[in-house]
Design an enzyme around this catalytic site. Structure first.
Site, PDB file in Angstrom:
ATOM      1  N   ASP A  62     117.053  64.781 153.836  1.00 16.51           N
ATOM      2  CA  ASP A  62     116.364  65.892 154.493  1.00 16.51           C
ATOM      3  C   ASP A  62     116.692  67.123 153.659  1.00 16.51           C
ATOM      4  OD1 ASP A  62     115.604  68.101 155.961  1.00 16.51           O
ATOM      5  OD2 ASP A  62     116.061  67.178 157.894  1.00 16.51           O
ATOM      6  N   VAL A  63     115.693  67.623 152.940  1.00 20.10           N
ATOM      7  CA  VAL A  63     115.957  68.694 151.967  1.00 20.10           C
ATOM      8  C   VAL A  63     116.277  70.034 152.625  1.00 20.10           C
ATOM      9  CG1 VAL A  63     114.625  67.650 150.092  1.00 20.10           C
ATOM     10  CG2 VAL A  63     113.493  69.216 151.699  1.00 20.10           C
ATOM     11  N   SER A 141     101.362  77.176 146.291  1.00 19.96           N
ATOM     12  CA  SER A 141      99.986  76.887 146.717  1.00 19.96           C
ATOM     13  C   SER A 141      99.128  78.110 146.428  1.00 19.96           C
ATOM     14  CB  SER A 141      99.954  76.608 148.226  1.00 19.96           C
ATOM     15  OG  SER A 141      98.618  76.593 148.705  1.00 19.96           O
ATOM     16  N   TYR A 154     103.040  78.585 156.984  1.00 24.75           N
ATOM     17  CA  TYR A 154     102.872  77.918 155.683  1.00 24.75           C
ATOM     18  C   TYR A 154     102.638  78.950 154.573  1.00 24.75           C
ATOM     19  CZ  TYR A 154     101.024  74.590 152.201  1.00 24.75           C
ATOM     20  OH  TYR A 154     100.808  73.843 151.067  1.00 24.75           O
ATOM     21  N   LYS A 158     104.747  79.911 151.146  1.00 27.75           N
ATOM     22  CA  LYS A 158     104.200  79.775 149.790  1.00 27.75           C
ATOM     23  C   LYS A 158     104.299  81.088 149.011  1.00 27.75           C
ATOM     24  CE  LYS A 158     103.625  75.473 150.024  1.00 27.75           C
ATOM     25  NZ  LYS A 158     104.429  74.609 149.172  1.00 27.75           N
ATOM     26  N   VAL A 187      94.325  69.179 146.864  1.00 26.75           N
ATOM     27  CA  VAL A 187      94.690  68.003 146.058  1.00 26.75           C
ATOM     28  C   VAL A 187      94.772  66.794 146.988  1.00 26.75           C
ATOM     29  CG1 VAL A 187      96.428  67.002 144.514  1.00 26.75           C
ATOM     30  CG2 VAL A 187      96.004  69.468 144.474  1.00 26.75           C
ATOM     31  N   THR A 189      96.191  64.263 148.707  1.00 24.97           N
ATOM     32  CA  THR A 189      97.534  63.775 149.089  1.00 24.97           C
ATOM     33  C   THR A 189      97.569  63.613 150.608  1.00 24.97           C
ATOM     34  OG1 THR A 189      98.522  65.929 149.572  1.00 24.97           O
ATOM     35  CG2 THR A 189      98.540  65.260 147.261  1.00 24.97           C
TER      36      THR A 189
HETATM   37  N1  LIG Z   1      97.737  68.632 148.698  1.00 19.87           N
HETATM   38  C1  LIG Z   1      97.286  69.860 148.613  1.00 19.87           C
HETATM   39  O1  LIG Z   1      96.084  70.132 148.779  1.00 19.87           O
HETATM   40  C2  LIG Z   1      98.238  70.979 148.276  1.00 19.87           C
HETATM   41  C3  LIG Z   1      97.702  72.225 147.959  1.00 19.87           C
HETATM   42  C4  LIG Z   1      98.564  73.262 147.633  1.00 19.87           C
HETATM   43  C5  LIG Z   1      99.927  73.052 147.616  1.00 19.87           C
HETATM   44  N2  LIG Z   1     100.420  71.838 147.938  1.00 19.87           N
HETATM   45  C6  LIG Z   1     101.872  71.678 147.895  1.00 19.87           C
HETATM   46  O2  LIG Z   1     102.198  70.556 147.113  1.00 19.87           O
HETATM   47  C7  LIG Z   1     103.506  70.109 147.489  1.00 19.87           C
HETATM   48  C8  LIG Z   1     103.477  68.614 147.680  1.00 19.87           C
HETATM   49  O3  LIG Z   1     102.683  68.292 148.803  1.00 19.87           O
HETATM   50  P1  LIG Z   1     101.662  67.072 148.766  1.00 19.87           P
HETATM   51  O4  LIG Z   1     100.315  67.651 148.810  1.00 19.87           O
HETATM   52  O5  LIG Z   1     102.039  66.166 147.687  1.00 19.87           O
HETATM   53  O6  LIG Z   1     101.887  66.447 150.213  1.00 19.87           O
HETATM   54  P2  LIG Z   1     102.800  65.259 150.701  1.00 19.87           P
HETATM   55  O7  LIG Z   1     102.767  65.345 152.189  1.00 19.87           O
HETATM   56  O8  LIG Z   1     102.391  64.008 150.039  1.00 19.87           O
HETATM   57  O9  LIG Z   1     104.236  65.653 150.152  1.00 19.87           O
HETATM   58  C9  LIG Z   1     105.184  66.378 150.875  1.00 19.87           C
HETATM   59  C10 LIG Z   1     106.482  65.619 150.804  1.00 19.87           C
HETATM   60  O10 LIG Z   1     107.517  66.372 151.415  1.00 19.87           O
HETATM   61  C11 LIG Z   1     108.367  65.459 152.079  1.00 19.87           C
HETATM   62  N3  LIG Z   1     109.128  66.174 153.099  1.00 19.87           N
HETATM   63  C12 LIG Z   1     108.674  66.908 154.133  1.00 19.87           C
HETATM   64  N4  LIG Z   1     109.703  67.394 154.858  1.00 19.87           N
HETATM   65  C13 LIG Z   1     110.841  66.953 154.254  1.00 19.87           C
HETATM   66  C14 LIG Z   1     112.223  67.106 154.528  1.00 19.87           C
HETATM   67  N5  LIG Z   1     112.659  67.823 155.558  1.00 19.87           N
HETATM   68  N6  LIG Z   1     113.098  66.495 153.699  1.00 19.87           N
HETATM   69  C15 LIG Z   1     112.674  65.761 152.650  1.00 19.87           C
HETATM   70  N7  LIG Z   1     111.379  65.588 152.342  1.00 19.87           N
HETATM   71  C16 LIG Z   1     110.474  66.170 153.133  1.00 19.87           C
HETATM   72  C17 LIG Z   1     107.435  64.404 152.648  1.00 19.87           C
HETATM   73  O11 LIG Z   1     108.098  63.206 152.927  1.00 19.87           O
HETATM   74  C18 LIG Z   1     106.442  64.249 151.513  1.00 19.87           C
HETATM   75  O12 LIG Z   1     106.854  63.249 150.596  1.00 19.87           O
HETATM   76  C19 LIG Z   1     103.863  70.885 148.755  1.00 19.87           C
HETATM   77  O13 LIG Z   1     104.691  71.975 148.405  1.00 19.87           O
HETATM   78  C20 LIG Z   1     102.526  71.405 149.224  1.00 19.87           C
HETATM   79  O14 LIG Z   1     102.657  72.556 150.013  1.00 19.87           O
HETATM   80  C21 LIG Z   1      99.621  70.782 148.263  1.00 19.87           C
END
Ligand SMILES: NC(=O)c1ccc[n+]([C@@H]2O[C@H](COP(=O)([O-])OP(=O)(O)OC[C@H]3O[C@@H](n4cnc5c(N)ncnc54)[C@H](O)[C@@H]3O)[C@@H](O)[C@H]2O)c1
Length: 261
Positions: A62-63, A141, A154, A158, A187, A189
């Site tokens: 848990d980060v 983001s 959120y 960011k 993205v 995901t």
């Molecule tokens: N996907 C998009 O459209 C998008 C757009 C802009 C920014 N982002 C950013 O990209 C980054 C990655 O997100 P993603 O899109 O790959 O989504 P994702 O949900 O696949 O990844 C988020 C990860 O964070 C982990 N996580 C959450 N809470 C946690 C905790 N307390 N301890 C440990 N791990 C934890 C989850 O298990 C997951 O693996 C994030 O910072 C997100 O805000 C994503």
């Protein structure tokens, strides 16, 4: 592709952009530990590592918890002798205005999304410095610049990542530690799937919601996690040796315009 031979990387997030970044760094020769809170990630990373001959593993962390982050950093250093690359991609994405976001949700979002960058930095930066320097990439983001409605906590997190990235870059540049952030648009995901369920509308499929999100980007589609991972790899490698304190948008042109036609 072989920029990372002999390098040790710690990545937070074990799905989406974190996972793609871990795979990209490992494909370049790094030994990678990915930390996240998904208990299924270990099996997934093991399978990918075996299939592709990569040195990659996952750890349940848990980060937002200081002791768990400290242990994870200690584990990587204990097993490999140090850390060269840190990628912070773990995040949560609550929805709500300040009126309907509880203080608990607010604190959780800020602690996971920003506090984790402080924590990984606090424990890993001394290790990067011992190796003569290294790279940190924080995933922010486009919502750190401009945002949708209903995402108060959120977007606060960011915007804070942009500011913290600059502070860390200045504080540790002389010691050889470069710190940059990446601001993706939409993205593909699990996090975007959550947005599709929230904003997609009743009965709208994820595919149609993603197509609508994609249409808002001038390039006409959403991004792929591997495209963000490529930028992570560039910034983490010596090719990015003169880059620190910067944010890089990877958003298909989303924030280039003002959305009026
Ligand atoms: N996907 C998009 O459209 C998008 C757009 C802009 C920014 N982002 C950013 O990209 C980054 C990655 O997100 P993603 O899109 O790959 O989504 P994702 O949900 O696949 O990844 C988020 C990860 O964070 C982990 N996580 C959450 N809470 C946690 C905790 N307390 N301890 C440990 N791990 C934890 C989850 O298990 C997951 O693996 C994030 O910072 C997100 O805000 C994503």
């Amino acid at each position: 592709m072989t920029d990372f031979n002999g390098k040790i990387a710690l990545v937070t997030g074990t799905s989406g952009i974190g996972l793609a970044s871990a795979i990209r760094l490992a494909a370049g020769g790094a030994k990678v530990l990915a930390c996240g809170n998904d208990p299924t990630a270990n099996a997934l990373l093991d399978r990918i590592s075996k299939e592709r001959g990569l040195e990659m593993s996952a750890r349940l962390v848990d980060v937002s918890r200081e002791a768990e982050v400290q242990d994870a950093v200690g584990d990587v250093v204990g097993r490999n002798g140090g850390i060269d690359i840190l990628v912070n991609a773990a995040a949560v994405h609550p929805f709500g205005t300040v009126l309907d976001t509880s203080f608990e949700t607010w604190n959780r979002c800020l602690t996971v999304n920003v506090g984790s960058i402080y924590l990984t930095g606090r424990f890993a930066i001394p290790e990067l410095i011992k190796r003569g320097g290294g790279s940190i990439v924080n995933i922010s983001s486009v919502q750190g610049y401009a945002c949708q409605e209903n995402v108060a906590a959120y977007v606060a997190s960011k915007g804070a990542i942009h500011a913290l990235t600059r502070a860390m870059a200045l504080d540790h540049a002389a010691a050889g530690v470069r710190v940059n952030s990446i601001s993706p648009g939409s993205v593909r995901t699990p996090l975007l799937s959550l947005a599709a369920r929230t904003y997609g509308g009743d009965g709208v499929s994820e595919k149609d919601a993603f197509a609508r999100f994609g249409a808002a980007h001038p390039i006409g589609r959403i991004g792929e996690p591997e495209e963000v991972a490529e930028l992570v790899a560039y910034l983490s490698s010596d090719r990015g040796a003169f880059i620190t304190g910067s944010d890089f948008r990877i958003d298909g042109g989303l924030t280039a315009g003002i959305g009026v036609k």
